[in-house]
Design a protein around this motif. Structure first.
Motif, PDB file in Angstrom:
ATOM      1  N   ARG A 180       0.852  -1.186   0.000  1.00  0.00           N
ATOM      2  CA  ARG A 180       0.000   0.000   0.000  1.00  0.00           C
ATOM      3  C   ARG A 180       0.892   1.242   0.000  1.00  0.00           C
ATOM      4  O   ARG A 180       1.905   1.295   0.711  1.00  0.00           O
ATOM      5  N   GLU A 186      -5.307   1.852  -1.112  1.00  0.00           N
ATOM      6  CA  GLU A 186      -5.460   0.624  -1.882  1.00  0.00           C
ATOM      7  C   GLU A 186      -4.109  -0.071  -2.054  1.00  0.00           C
ATOM      8  O   GLU A 186      -3.055   0.563  -2.019  1.00  0.00           O
ATOM      9  N   VAL A 187      -4.162  -1.371  -2.235  1.00  0.00           N
ATOM     10  CA  VAL A 187      -2.950  -2.123  -2.573  1.00  0.00           C
ATOM     11  C   VAL A 187      -2.606  -1.800  -4.025  1.00  0.00           C
ATOM     12  O   VAL A 187      -3.424  -2.001  -4.921  1.00  0.00           O
TER      13      VAL A 187
END
Length: 232
Positions: A180, A186-187
């Motif tokens: 992240r 978000e990844v």
């Protein structure tokens, strides 16, 4: 010529070769070469990842190959000026035709991941022109020994496709590090490790670069403390 400085080595950079970036640093600090001696990097660029891994794993001998003649010249120069010169080699090779009598204990790569487009920026390094995922995986499967592993950093959205392509070449996921950019974000990237041996359990980890905007996480500072010049 621009120079990126680390604690133990410098990286000469050129406008014709992809510069040192976050993805390269992440692969350099997260890849595990603990039991590897003979190692191949596909698409070595400036050689920064190879040098980081040579620093972390003093038992390794790393060959970096690239289709870009300027990149190979840069990597060779950077390797020779480093404390790890006797364990690093750069060669002008196309992985599509590269062959080796010696099979490797590990192969690592920060491969191009953009589809071919009209952008003129770092075309070979960023777009799937000279190297796509399928070529990388098929070549790695042929060049790895029976216990060897493939280690890559790729966008998270490409993860399922990459894993599926690997399984078709009998390379099975062993470790998955989800990255992240910031806490709660978000990844964006995945560091994936594959082997020809199926894992009883896939190791899953999470890594966060920043704890707040422009403030590196303790996790990032800890893993890069022997490389970056900044202080925590």
């Amino acid at each position: 010529m621009n120079v990126f400085r680390f604690q133990q080595f410098d990286i000469k950079q050129d406008s014709e070769v992809f510069r040192v970036g976050t993805d390269a640093v992440l692969l350099g600090v997260l890849a595990d070469l603990e039991h590897a001696k003979n190692v191949l990097e596909i698409g070595t660029g400036t050689g920064v990842i190879a040098m980081m891994l040579a620093q972390r794993f003093p038992q390794t001998n790393i060959l970096g190959v690239d289709v870009n003649r300027i990149a190979v010249g840069l990597a060779s120069s950077n390797f020779k000026a480093s404390p790890f010169a006797n364990r690093l080699t750069a060669e002008l090779k196309d992985i599509k035709t590269f062959d080796s009598e010696m099979k490797f204990d590990a192969i690592f790569s920060n491969p191009p991941y953009f589809q071919v487009n009209s952008s003129s920026k770092d075309v070979v390094a960023r777009q799937k022109i000279e190297l796509d995922f399928k070529t990388l995986i098929q070549s790695s499967s042929k060049l790895l020994n029976d216990s060897g592993k493939l280690i890559v950093i790729i966008p998270r959205q490409d993860e399922e496709v990459f894993i599926s392509l690997c399984e078709k070449e009998n390379l099975f996921l062993q470790r998955n590090v989800s990255i992240r950019g910031i806490v709660g974000g978000e990844v964006r990237r995945s560091v994936l490790e594959f082997s020809k041996l199926k894992a009883d359990r896939i190791i899953k980890e999470e890594f966060v670069i920043e704890k707040s905007p422009r403030q590196y996480s303790d996790q990032y500072l800890e893993l890069t403390k022997d490389f970056h010049l900044f202080k925590s």
